[in-house]
Write an enzyme that holds these catalytic residues in place. Structure first.
Site, PDB file in Angstrom:
ATOM      1  N   LYS A  53       0.844  -1.207   0.000  1.00  0.00           N
ATOM      2  CA  LYS A  53       0.000   0.000   0.000  1.00  0.00           C
ATOM      3  C   LYS A  53       0.876   1.252   0.000  1.00  0.00           C
ATOM      4  O   LYS A  53       0.608   2.209  -0.727  1.00  0.00           O
ATOM      5  CB  LYS A  53      -0.938  -0.014   1.219  1.00  0.00           C
ATOM      6  N   GLN A  97      -4.679  -1.667   9.546  1.00  0.00           N
ATOM      7  CA  GLN A  97      -4.579  -2.994   8.934  1.00  0.00           C
ATOM      8  C   GLN A  97      -5.166  -4.050   9.878  1.00  0.00           C
ATOM      9  O   GLN A  97      -4.793  -4.129  11.044  1.00  0.00           O
ATOM     10  CB  GLN A  97      -3.098  -3.302   8.630  1.00  0.00           C
ATOM     11  N   ASP A 120     -11.168   2.966   4.134  1.00  0.00           N
ATOM     12  CA  ASP A 120     -11.462   1.539   4.004  1.00  0.00           C
ATOM     13  C   ASP A 120     -12.974   1.310   3.945  1.00  0.00           C
ATOM     14  O   ASP A 120     -13.432   0.291   3.451  1.00  0.00           O
ATOM     15  CB  ASP A 120     -10.905   0.778   5.221  1.00  0.00           C
TER      16      ASP A 120
END
Ligand code: NDP
Length: 280
Positions: A53, A97, A120
């Site tokens: 990422k 994460q 997200d």
């Protein structure tokens, strides 16, 4: 029928180019989109995802910072960091994460991310907006699936779509996004009776189960579009999806490969959401 390939690698590369141009445009207006990625602990797969990422951000000109915290980090410490990032003007998107270590409550953490930085798209408020059709961030993986369909020119309206899997990060938002685009949607899960029969109804079949090659050619309608979200490691090196590619490709009109299908789209959509957050 031998299916055509829904090429996630190629389409993701095109999306990244779009993002790069959008970032350049924002920079001309004095805005550099910024993403903060938070990683707690040393899960090897998560480390790879976070590295990818960060690298993807650099390639398109997004400012990115990675916060690597030890596994013993307390929930309080993590929440403090998120609150700090919520107030940091350089940061437009925050991604924590997952999975988090067991002593940390995932829901509390995600709920602490400011709604306008939840790139997200996992927070309850964002999911609520998705369901009612308000402005929101589309969760990256299902968003990637939708872009794959759109960029390939596959019509969704009025089609019968079957989503296998009902997780909060893939199955449920996928179903909502297909519904918003006027598909008739069925969601299947581990208690679904006669899964094969349900799948055979699908003009668009999305598999997000996490079971290697579980969906076989006999479960696919002739001419269906098959999107395989699954990433399953078999043996030392081989990656396979939730769909048995060879038999499914005999029936489908379009199919995503694994790897090279949905996977590359997920990161591309994260970049897109970060730019969108900066634009807002
Ligand atoms: P989860 O484990 O959270 O959810 C799996 C879903 O599949 C559940 O809803 C479960 O049903 C259902 N299921 C399990 N067994 C069966 C069965 N035998 N028949 C029908 N349904 C079943 O997984 P995720 O949604 O997080 O991920 C799914 C897959 O996608 C995984 O392989 C994952 O690695 C991959 N993935 C890929 C991404 C990418 O970028 N390409 C991103 C995210 C995930 P129930 O709810 O009843 O338990």
């Amino acid at each position: 029928m031998a299916a055509q390939i829904l090429d996630g690698k190629q389409i993701a590369a095109a999306v990244r180019e779009e993002v790069k141009a959008e970032v350049a445009g924002l920079k001309e207006r004095g805005i550099t989109p910024g993403l903060a990625v938070v990683l707690v602990g040393d899960d090897p797969a998560s480390q790879v995802y976070v590295r990818n990422k960060h690298k993807a951000c650099e390639e398109v000109g997004i400012y990115s910072e990675v916060h690597r915290l030890p596994a013993e980090t307390t929930q309080e410490e993590l929440l403090d960091l998120i609150k700090q990032l919520n107030n940091d003007r350089r940061i437009h998107g925050i991604l924590v994460q997952l999975p988090l270590p067991e002593h940390i409550n995932e829901k509390t953490v995600i709920d602490t991310i400011a709604l306008e930085k939840d790139v997200d798209g996992f927070s309850p408020a964002n999911v609520g907006n998705l369901v009612i059709g308000d402005r929101c961030f589309y969760p990256c993986t299902p968003h990637g699936c939708m872009v794959l369909l759109d960029k390939t020119g596959i019509d969704i309206k009025g089609k019968k779509a079957v989503v296998v899997g009902r997780s909060n990060i893939v199955g449920k938002p996928m179903a909502m996004m297909l519904l918003a685009r006027h598909a008739t949607v069925t969601i299947c899960h581990s208690r679904t009776k006669n899964l094969a029969e349900e799948c055979r109804q699908a003009d668009i079949l999305v598999a997000a189960v996490g079971k290697p090659e579980m969906i076989t050619g006999d479960m696919i309608k002739e001419g269906a579009v098959v999107i395989d979200v699954g990433i399953n490691r078999v043996g030392e090196k081989k990656l396979v999806g939730d769909v048995h590619f060879e038999s499914a490709a005999q029936k489908a009109s379009w199919i995503t490969p694994v790897p090279g299908g949905v996977g590359p789209m997920t990161i591309a959509m994260l970049l897109k959401n970060t730019v969108e957050a900066a634009r807002r």
